[in-house]
Design a protein around this motif. Structure first.
Motif, PDB file in Angstrom:
ATOM      1  N   GLU A   1      13.597 -19.033 -12.416  1.00 49.18           N
ATOM      2  CA  GLU A   1      12.453 -18.751 -13.267  1.00 49.18           C
ATOM      3  C   GLU A   1      11.798 -17.434 -12.885  1.00 49.18           C
ATOM      4  O   GLU A   1      11.806 -17.034 -11.717  1.00 49.18           O
ATOM      5  N   SER A   2      11.182 -16.805 -13.864  1.00 53.51           N
ATOM      6  CA  SER A   2      10.363 -15.620 -13.613  1.00 53.51           C
ATOM      7  C   SER A   2       8.936 -16.088 -13.325  1.00 53.51           C
ATOM      8  O   SER A   2       8.388 -16.893 -14.080  1.00 53.51           O
ATOM      9  N   TRP A   3       8.364 -15.580 -12.239  1.00 57.73           N
ATOM     10  CA  TRP A   3       7.001 -15.938 -11.854  1.00 57.73           C
ATOM     11  C   TRP A   3       6.085 -14.726 -11.892  1.00 57.73           C
ATOM     12  O   TRP A   3       5.161 -14.608 -11.094  1.00 57.73           O
ATOM     13  N   GLY A   4       6.332 -13.816 -12.803  1.00 53.27           N
ATOM     14  CA  GLY A   4       5.443 -12.665 -12.965  1.00 53.27           C
ATOM     15  C   GLY A   4       5.715 -11.596 -11.934  1.00 53.27           C
ATOM     16  O   GLY A   4       6.859 -11.301 -11.616  1.00 53.27           O
ATOM     17  N   ASN A   5       4.627 -11.029 -11.390  1.00 53.95           N
ATOM     18  CA  ASN A   5       4.768  -9.983 -10.383  1.00 53.95           C
ATOM     19  C   ASN A   5       3.702 -10.167  -9.307  1.00 53.95           C
ATOM     20  O   ASN A   5       2.802 -10.987  -9.445  1.00 53.95           O
TER      21      ASN A   5
ATOM     22  N   ASP B   1       0.839  -1.206   0.000  1.00 50.89           N
ATOM     23  CA  ASP B   1       0.000   0.000   0.000  1.00 50.89           C
ATOM     24  C   ASP B   1       0.874   1.256   0.000  1.00 50.89           C
ATOM     25  O   ASP B   1       0.561   2.232  -0.674  1.00 50.89           O
ATOM     26  N   ALA B   2       1.971   1.218   0.762  1.00 53.92           N
ATOM     27  CA  ALA B   2       2.865   2.382   0.862  1.00 53.92           C
ATOM     28  C   ALA B   2       3.698   2.566  -0.406  1.00 53.92           C
ATOM     29  O   ALA B   2       4.051   3.695  -0.754  1.00 53.92           O
ATOM     30  N   TYR B   3       4.008   1.459  -1.095  1.00 55.57           N
ATOM     31  CA  TYR B   3       4.837   1.493  -2.305  1.00 55.57           C
ATOM     32  C   TYR B   3       4.148   0.681  -3.404  1.00 55.57           C
ATOM     33  O   TYR B   3       4.527  -0.465  -3.680  1.00 55.57           O
ATOM     34  N   PRO B   4       3.125   1.244  -4.040  1.00 60.24           N
ATOM     35  CA  PRO B   4       2.334   0.493  -5.030  1.00 60.24           C
ATOM     36  C   PRO B   4       3.155  -0.057  -6.193  1.00 60.24           C
ATOM     37  O   PRO B   4       2.767  -1.069  -6.793  1.00 60.24           O
ATOM     38  N   ASN B   5       4.295   0.555  -6.493  1.00 58.63           N
ATOM     39  CA  ASN B   5       5.129   0.059  -7.593  1.00 58.63           C
ATOM     40  C   ASN B   5       5.663  -1.346  -7.312  1.00 58.63           C
ATOM     41  O   ASN B   5       6.013  -2.074  -8.249  1.00 58.63           O
ATOM     42  N   LEU B   6       5.696  -1.766  -6.048  1.00 61.05           N
ATOM     43  CA  LEU B   6       6.190  -3.109  -5.731  1.00 61.05           C
ATOM     44  C   LEU B   6       5.284  -4.196  -6.301  1.00 61.05           C
ATOM     45  O   LEU B   6       5.736  -5.311  -6.544  1.00 61.05           O
ATOM     46  N   ASP B   7       4.018  -3.875  -6.533  1.00 63.67           N
ATOM     47  CA  ASP B   7       3.118  -4.860  -7.146  1.00 63.67           C
ATOM     48  C   ASP B   7       3.557  -5.225  -8.562  1.00 63.67           C
ATOM     49  O   ASP B   7       3.178  -6.272  -9.081  1.00 63.67           O
ATOM     50  N   HIS B   8       4.342  -4.352  -9.180  1.00 56.72           N
ATOM     51  CA  HIS B   8       4.802  -4.588 -10.552  1.00 56.72           C
ATOM     52  C   HIS B   8       6.225  -5.149 -10.600  1.00 56.72           C
ATOM     53  O   HIS B   8       6.749  -5.405 -11.687  1.00 56.72           O
ATOM     54  N   ALA B   9       6.829  -5.339  -9.439  1.00 56.54           N
ATOM     55  CA  ALA B   9       8.194  -5.871  -9.386  1.00 56.54           C
ATOM     56  C   ALA B   9       8.211  -7.331  -9.837  1.00 56.54           C
ATOM     57  O   ALA B   9       7.311  -8.107  -9.518  1.00 56.54           O
ATOM     58  N   SER B  10       9.239  -7.693 -10.570  1.00 57.63           N
ATOM     59  CA  SER B  10       9.398  -9.075 -11.018  1.00 57.63           C
ATOM     60  C   SER B  10       9.665  -9.995  -9.831  1.00 57.63           C
ATOM     61  O   SER B  10      10.334  -9.607  -8.872  1.00 57.63           O
ATOM     62  N   ILE B  11       9.141 -11.200  -9.920  1.00 50.09           N
ATOM     63  CA  ILE B  11       9.412 -12.241  -8.933  1.00 50.09           C
ATOM     64  C   ILE B  11      10.309 -13.268  -9.608  1.00 50.09           C
ATOM     65  O   ILE B  11       9.924 -13.884 -10.608  1.00 50.09           O
ATOM     66  N   ILE B  12      11.503 -13.441  -9.069  1.00 46.53           N
ATOM     67  CA  ILE B  12      12.471 -14.409  -9.583  1.00 46.53           C
ATOM     68  C   ILE B  12      12.563 -15.554  -8.580  1.00 46.53           C
ATOM     69  O   ILE B  12      12.894 -15.332  -7.408  1.00 46.53           O
ATOM     70  N   VAL B  13      12.263 -16.765  -9.026  1.00 50.64           N
ATOM     71  CA  VAL B  13      12.258 -17.930  -8.152  1.00 50.64           C
ATOM     72  C   VAL B  13      13.494 -18.783  -8.435  1.00 50.64           C
ATOM     73  O   VAL B  13      13.754 -19.138  -9.589  1.00 50.64           O
ATOM     74  N   ASN B  14      14.216 -19.084  -7.370  1.00 47.20           N
ATOM     75  CA  ASN B  14      15.421 -19.910  -7.453  1.00 47.20           C
ATOM     76  C   ASN B  14      15.141 -21.261  -6.810  1.00 47.20           C
ATOM     77  O   ASN B  14      14.919 -21.344  -5.598  1.00 47.20           O
ATOM     78  N   PHE B  15      15.109 -22.298  -7.629  1.00 41.83           N
ATOM     79  CA  PHE B  15      14.962 -23.661  -7.145  1.00 41.83           C
ATOM     80  C   PHE B  15      16.371 -24.170  -6.863  1.00 41.83           C
ATOM     81  O   PHE B  15      17.156 -24.374  -7.794  1.00 41.83           O
ATOM     82  N   MET B  16      16.709 -24.344  -5.603  1.00 38.25           N
ATOM     83  CA  MET B  16      18.052 -24.718  -5.198  1.00 38.25           C
ATOM     84  C   MET B  16      18.138 -26.244  -5.069  1.00 38.25           C
ATOM     85  O   MET B  16      17.414 -26.835  -4.266  1.00 38.25           O
ATOM     86  N   SER B  17      18.996 -26.858  -5.875  1.00 38.15           N
ATOM     87  CA  SER B  17      19.114 -28.313  -5.857  1.00 38.15           C
ATOM     88  C   SER B  17      20.506 -28.740  -6.286  1.00 38.15           C
ATOM     89  O   SER B  17      21.142 -28.067  -7.099  1.00 38.15           O
ATOM     90  N   ALA B  18      20.939 -29.852  -5.750  1.00 42.87           N
ATOM     91  CA  ALA B  18      22.206 -30.448  -6.179  1.00 42.87           C
ATOM     92  C   ALA B  18      22.053 -31.130  -7.540  1.00 42.87           C
ATOM     93  O   ALA B  18      23.042 -31.397  -8.212  1.00 42.87           O
ATOM     94  N   TYR B  19      20.807 -31.391  -7.948  1.00 43.54           N
ATOM     95  CA  TYR B  19      20.536 -32.049  -9.221  1.00 43.54           C
ATOM     96  C   TYR B  19      20.276 -30.996 -10.292  1.00 43.54           C
ATOM     97  O   TYR B  19      19.341 -30.200 -10.160  1.00 43.54           O
ATOM     98  N   PRO B  20      21.059 -30.970 -11.359  1.00 48.73           N
ATOM     99  CA  PRO B  20      20.912 -29.934 -12.387  1.00 48.73           C
ATOM    100  C   PRO B  20      19.510 -29.840 -12.993  1.00 48.73           C
ATOM    101  O   PRO B  20      19.067 -28.751 -13.331  1.00 48.73           O
ATOM    102  N   GLN B  21      18.799 -30.952 -13.108  1.00 47.93           N
ATOM    103  CA  GLN B  21      17.474 -30.914 -13.718  1.00 47.93           C
ATOM    104  C   GLN B  21      16.442 -30.179 -12.848  1.00 47.93           C
ATOM    105  O   GLN B  21      15.398 -29.771 -13.336  1.00 47.93           O
ATOM    106  N   PHE B  22      16.749 -30.001 -11.552  1.00 48.49           N
ATOM    107  CA  PHE B  22      15.834 -29.294 -10.657  1.00 48.49           C
ATOM    108  C   PHE B  22      16.332 -27.901 -10.284  1.00 48.49           C
ATOM    109  O   PHE B  22      15.553 -27.082  -9.807  1.00 48.49           O
ATOM    110  N   ALA B  23      17.620 -27.643 -10.462  1.00 43.09           N
ATOM    111  CA  ALA B  23      18.203 -26.344 -10.117  1.00 43.09           C
ATOM    112  C   ALA B  23      17.889 -25.364 -11.244  1.00 43.09           C
ATOM    113  O   ALA B  23      18.481 -25.427 -12.321  1.00 43.09           O
ATOM    114  N   LYS B  24      16.943 -24.478 -10.990  1.00 44.27           N
ATOM    115  CA  LYS B  24      16.483 -23.552 -12.036  1.00 44.27           C
ATOM    116  C   LYS B  24      16.223 -22.178 -11.438  1.00 44.27           C
ATOM    117  O   LYS B  24      15.958 -22.045 -10.248  1.00 44.27           O
TER     118      LYS B  24
END
Length: 151
Positions: free
Chosen positions: A140-144, A115-138
């Protein structure tokens, strides 16, 4: 995905963080109870390490900047090399299914900041899947956060 129920969320501000200050540093530790379905969100100047359990099924996040632009980083610990690939695959599936609920809880739980900083609703969400296995370590952008607002 389970629907987010605001009444099942408890929010705690720690380390001198308030409902609207500061944006940086601002770290989020979202944990839950498998028994009750309750969610617990700690917002502070560092992660709430004392709330983290050995299964590492919490959602961690923090605000960062790239120049003048804010973005939100999420860290999900899939396996830390301690689980076999089948279990890591299952945990990845569960994190992916429940992450929209977690992001809605974070957005709602820190709604006074948004509410105090409405621009944060438009901030990108970057998700880091942390894994020792390369097929799961990714990463990704999850929108905002606008996509995860329930208001």
């Amino acid at each position: 995905m389970t629907n987010f129920i605001p009444e099942k969320l408890s929010v705690e501000y720690v380390d001198g963080v308030t409902a609207t200050e500061p944006i940086i540093p601002r770290y989020y530790t979202l944990t839950h109870s498998d028994l009750t379905g309750e969610l617990f969100l700690a917002i502070g100047k560092q992660y709430a390490w004392d709330k983290i359990n050995p299964m590492r099924d919490e959602v961690l996040g923090e605000w960062k900047t790239n120049g003048n632009t804010f973005y939100y980083c999420v860290y999900l610990y899939i396996d830390q090399g301690q689980l076999d690939q089948y279990v890591a695959a299952k945990r990845t599936e569960i994190f992916r299914r429940e992450l929209p609920l977690a992001l809605s809880a974070i957005r709602y739980g820190d709604r006074f900041l948004f509410d105090a900083y409405p621009n944060l609703d438009h901030a990108s969400i970057i998700v880091n899947f942390m894994s020792a296995y390369p097929q799961f370590a990714k990463q990704e952008s999850w929108g905002n956060f606008r996509s995860f607002s329930i208001l």
